[in-house]
Scaffold this motif. Structure first.
Motif, short mmCIF file in Angstrom:
data_model
loop_
_atom_site.label_atom_id
_atom_site.label_comp_id
_atom_site.label_asym_id
_atom_site.label_seq_id
_atom_site.Cartn_x
_atom_site.Cartn_y
_atom_site.Cartn_z
N ALA A 188 -10.77 -4.14 9.18
CA ALA A 188 -12.21 -3.97 8.97
C ALA A 188 -12.47 -3.12 7.74
CB ALA A 188 -12.84 -3.35 10.21
N SER A 189 -11.72 -2.05 7.57
CA SER A 189 -11.88 -1.17 6.42
C SER A 189 -11.56 -1.90 5.12
CB SER A 189 -10.99 0.06 6.58
OG SER A 189 -11.05 0.88 5.46
N GLU A 190 -10.47 -2.64 5.13
CA GLU A 190 -10.07 -3.39 3.92
C GLU A 190 -11.09 -4.47 3.59
OE1 GLU A 190 -7.54 -3.40 1.47
OE2 GLU A 190 -7.41 -1.36 2.26
N ILE A 238 -1.50 -5.51 4.73
CA ILE A 238 -2.43 -6.63 4.77
C ILE A 238 -1.75 -7.82 4.08
CG2 ILE A 238 -4.70 -7.51 4.08
CD1 ILE A 238 -4.94 -5.23 6.08
N ILE A 239 -1.48 -8.85 4.82
CA ILE A 239 -0.81 -10.05 4.28
C ILE A 239 -1.85 -10.91 3.56
CG2 ILE A 239 0.55 -12.10 4.86
CD1 ILE A 239 2.01 -9.60 5.79
N SER A 240 -3.01 -11.09 4.19
CA SER A 240 -4.10 -11.85 3.56
C SER A 240 -5.42 -11.39 4.14
CB SER A 240 -3.91 -13.36 3.75
OG SER A 240 -4.06 -13.71 5.12
N VAL A 256 -2.35 -9.14 9.25
CA VAL A 256 -1.74 -7.83 9.05
C VAL A 256 -0.43 -7.77 9.82
CG1 VAL A 256 -3.05 -6.82 10.96
CG2 VAL A 256 -2.23 -5.34 9.13
N ASP A 257 0.53 -7.00 9.29
CA ASP A 257 1.79 -6.86 10.02
C ASP A 257 1.87 -5.51 10.73
OD1 ASP A 257 2.62 -4.95 8.15
OD2 ASP A 257 3.98 -6.30 7.11
#
Length: 104
Positions: free
Chosen positions: A48-50, A96-98, A90-91
């Motif tokens: 959410a932040s990203e 963040i992967i995408s 996300v992992d």
């Protein structure tokens, strides 16, 4: 009562009692509902932040609405942006992967 009648009566009683036995197993049955592993709260909030930062959306309008594990160490988090939606992958290490805005 003759011995034959006693044996027949006993056999009938045994048959009736056998028919009354429950066929229930003590094993629990499988549920129709399946368990889905959701993303830990901290990873949902990271997405959410990203999304707020990368997609230039007010942080108060970005909320995680659903998540699911997509691989052993990876989660997909669906977000609402107030005026649209986004999807974050996300992992477990908070990478963040995408992150993409979804079209309506």
């Amino acid at each position: 009562m003759t011995t034959t009648k006693i044996l027949v009566t006993a056999a009938l009683a045994a048959a009736v009692l056998a028919g009354c036995q429950s066929s229930r197993s003590s094993e629990p049955t499988a549920s129709v509902r399946t368990e889905v592993a959701t993303a830990p709260a901290d990873l949902q909030l990271l997405c959410a932040s990203e999304a707020s930062t990368r997609l230039n959306v007010d942080a108060g309008n970005v909320l995680p609405v659903s998540s699911a594990q997509t691989a052993p160490n990876q989660y997909q988090v669906d977000l609402t942006l107030g005026d649209g939606n986004a999807r974050c992958v996300v992992d477990n290490d908070a990478n963040i992967i995408s992150l993409e805005r979804l079209t309506a």
